[in-house]
Design an enzyme around this catalytic site. Structure first.
Site, mmCIF file in Angstrom:
data_model
loop_
_atom_site.group_PDB
_atom_site.id
_atom_site.type_symbol
_atom_site.label_atom_id
_atom_site.label_comp_id
_atom_site.label_asym_id
_atom_site.label_seq_id
_atom_site.Cartn_x
_atom_site.Cartn_y
_atom_site.Cartn_z
ATOM 1 N N HIS A 164 -1.920 29.465 44.682
ATOM 2 C CA HIS A 164 -0.371 29.125 44.473
ATOM 3 C C HIS A 164 0.164 28.248 43.961
ATOM 4 O O HIS A 164 -0.742 27.164 43.541
ATOM 5 C CB HIS A 164 0.168 29.306 45.937
ATOM 6 C CG HIS A 164 -0.320 28.435 46.838
ATOM 7 N ND1 HIS A 164 -0.616 27.068 46.652
ATOM 8 C CD2 HIS A 164 -0.925 28.824 48.300
ATOM 9 C CE1 HIS A 164 -1.070 26.433 47.754
ATOM 10 N NE2 HIS A 164 -1.298 27.492 48.639
HETATM 11 P P1 TYD Z 1 -1.564 28.941 53.273
HETATM 12 O O1 TYD Z 1 -0.395 28.323 52.146
HETATM 13 O O2 TYD Z 1 -2.315 30.178 52.872
HETATM 14 O O3 TYD Z 1 -2.818 27.732 53.138
HETATM 15 P P2 TYD Z 1 -3.514 27.199 51.850
HETATM 16 O O4 TYD Z 1 -2.705 26.788 50.817
HETATM 17 O O5 TYD Z 1 -4.354 26.164 52.372
HETATM 18 O O6 TYD Z 1 -4.595 28.001 51.594
HETATM 19 O O7 TYD Z 1 -0.985 28.896 54.384
HETATM 20 C C1 TYD Z 1 -1.692 29.511 55.565
HETATM 21 C C2 TYD Z 1 -0.441 29.941 56.775
HETATM 22 O O8 TYD Z 1 -0.247 28.612 57.397
HETATM 23 C C3 TYD Z 1 0.360 30.391 56.147
HETATM 24 O O9 TYD Z 1 0.940 31.662 57.199
HETATM 25 C C4 TYD Z 1 1.576 29.562 55.940
HETATM 26 C C5 TYD Z 1 1.257 28.638 57.379
HETATM 27 N N1 TYD Z 1 1.559 27.041 56.788
HETATM 28 C C6 TYD Z 1 2.806 26.613 57.399
HETATM 29 O O10 TYD Z 1 3.385 27.182 58.410
HETATM 30 N N2 TYD Z 1 3.074 25.320 57.159
HETATM 31 C C7 TYD Z 1 2.422 24.655 56.025
HETATM 32 O O11 TYD Z 1 2.572 23.480 55.908
HETATM 33 C C8 TYD Z 1 1.270 25.194 55.449
HETATM 34 C C9 TYD Z 1 0.530 24.459 54.267
HETATM 35 C C10 TYD Z 1 1.038 26.492 55.779
#
Ligand code: TYD
Length: 138
Positions: A53
């Site tokens: 992302h």
């Molecule tokens: P995601 O963005 O997919 O994690 P990464 O970028 O580390 O692969 O996030 C996984 C889940 O956690 C998603 O449902 C969103 C939630 N989340 C939060 O609620 N707060 C946060 O600060 C982060 C990074 C994720």
């Protein structure tokens, strides 16, 4: 500016002594933003690719405080890979940079410092949308 200059590797000072290592990171000093949020990723399998992302608002610093992982960053034109393998190093990722985190070691603890509170709406999760935005199509 080159992507490597936009996403500098940060080397933190070692305040350790004979009792062990100590690394300090203060918002606005060792890193170029005030820290609003901290999260960490661990027990990600070596086959997993996380991230995938870009963020419209958030800036990040990624640090493997234990173990190692890799981060691939791109702005849609250039790309490079950072191997995070020391608690004293990090990588700064500004807004609108696409990032993938992968090759997590079993003991990897990837600490992420963020400049914002979480807002799912500021994430771009579709790479074609990202490329369109970066090339000015969207
Ligand atoms: P995601 O963005 O997919 O994690 P990464 O970028 O580390 O692969 O996030 C996984 C889940 O956690 C998603 O449902 C969103 C939630 N989340 C939060 O609620 N707060 C946060 O600060 C982060 C990074 C994720």
């Amino acid at each position: 500016m080159l992507l490597r200059e936009k996403c500098p590797i940060l080397q933190f000072a070692d305040l350790g002594d004979e009792r062990g290592k100590l690394v300090v990171i203060e918002g606005g000093q060792e890193i170029p933003f005030e820290i609003q949020r901290v999260f960490y990723i661990y027990e990600s399998d070596s086959t997993v690719i996380r991230g995938q992302h870009a963020n419209k608002e958030s800036e990040f610093v990624l640090i493997n405080v234990a173990g190692q992982s890799k981060v691939r960053v791109t702005d849609g034109t250039e790309e490079f890979v950072v191997e995070l393998n020391k608690p004293m190093m990090g990588v700064y990722i500004p807004r609108m940079i696409w990032k993938d985190m992968y090759s997590f070691s079993p003991d990897s603890v990837l600490l992420v410092l963020a400049s914002t509170h979480y807002d799912g709406g500021e994430y771009i999760r579709n790479y074609n949308d990202y490329l369109d935005i970066m090339s000015g199509v969207k």
